[in-house]
Design a protein around this motif. Sequence first.
Motif: not given
Lengths: 418, 85
Positions: A216-217, A220-221
């Motif tokens: 998820l990170m 998003l990045d």
Amino acid sequence: MSGLAGIQAINVFGGMACLDVRELCIHRGLDTSRFENLLMQEKTVALPYEDPVTFAVNAAKPIVDQLSEQERSRIEMVITCTESGLDFGKSLSTHVHKLLDLQPNCRLFEIKQACYSGAAGLQMAVNFILSQTSPGALALVITTDISRFALADANAVQEWAYSEPSSGAGAVAMLVSDMPEILQLDVGAYGNYAFEVMDTCRPGPDTEAGDADLSLMAYLDCCAGAFKDYSDRVQGADFKSTFSQLCFHTPFGGMVKGAHRQLMRKLHKAKPEEIQEDFEQRLSPSLTFGQRVGNTAGGSVFVALAGTLDAGEVNEPIRIGLFSYGSGCCSEFLSGVATSKSQSLLKEMRIAEKLDRRYRLSIEEYEMLLSGKSVVRFGTKDAELDHQIIPSAWPVSGNGDLLVLDNLVNYQRNYKWI
Amino acid sequence: MGNPLDNTEIINILIEEIRETVPELEGQPISASDSMVDLGVNSIERSEVILAAMERLDLKIPMVQLHGPKDIQELADLLLVKSAG
């Protein structure tokens, strides 16, 4: 040189069977109190006689059937985009090429980069068309992915957690040409963001591993990074006002919502009400099919595009922003223009109607399939498929336009039309 | 950013943001030794909390650099290190 390129035709194939995801979550004892936030309804479950080839061909056939003999002879490239390959050497495109009866003067190959494969394939095809090295040529780009969970033991179910309900199956076929009636790509308008990360992977033929938080990170990045690169290349690009509709890679709707919220906060300091309203207006249509087939990996951003064209209002030319992310990881933000004609052409494919016709598996039937006894595993030499494994899922009378796997003889996969 | 924060202030920011993101946790005590997973904060909500904390700390780094902490305390420690540059 026309300078035009993009998607001339698109079709989504969502398989022959599906499962109600809420029922699955309840059965697994997952917390369903905030289930609605995940924006999932159904997922496609690949039957044992459905494989990445049948998905790909079933998606592409309605497009190829619409072409004249002359047009069909101009398909000079078939790119399969997948993380569900059947062989380390031979690409799925060779099977697809044969089963669609295409001409031998054709480039056949496969692209792998997790869920980014479809966007990579599209860009390869678009750049082939734009280069005009073979004026008038057509390219067929097909994303095809299935997730087969193998019920090794009871612990496996626990490890899958939320990835089991969100993992689906599906294929998207796109005909790419200089007559882009579905989506005319904005040439030169794209942005990439990539870096090595071990967020989600398929280390074995039937295994998926990963870390939901890290993935998820990274997503998003990448969403922020790819859009930044896009806006550095495209003068005046504005996330809020440049695109009438948005289509994001959709592991499940909740993730898209999170990414949209992040960009709206970061770029526009938007408040929750405005973010929600914008999401409803510009992203909800894109979830139309995704929430019925689950995560289709390489095809998911194009399943979103089909949903937008099917459900959204397209009365005048609209610019659509697309974001593709593939674990590992690579991502791209790109854009194109669709018209009311795009919408009418898309609707001719009757995607929703075909999804409605899928057989709805019971939890018992699903678990029987999960036990894996009937699945043809990677590397299998000989096998005979049991088409009556779930008798009700087998069509009573077919039109001869649906492809299924029949048997394997000395590694050769043999298919049949039903 | 302005005055450097200490670890306790970052823990408080995180707990505030958890409560803001998951109103269902009202009335439930939250301490630094809790992990968001054990509190029932799902992965989307966890990223929301981290993004909100980054915003309040005016911290502009890739999110993947904040992966790994097991509980709120460890996350606050990492945020403090990253904030210090």
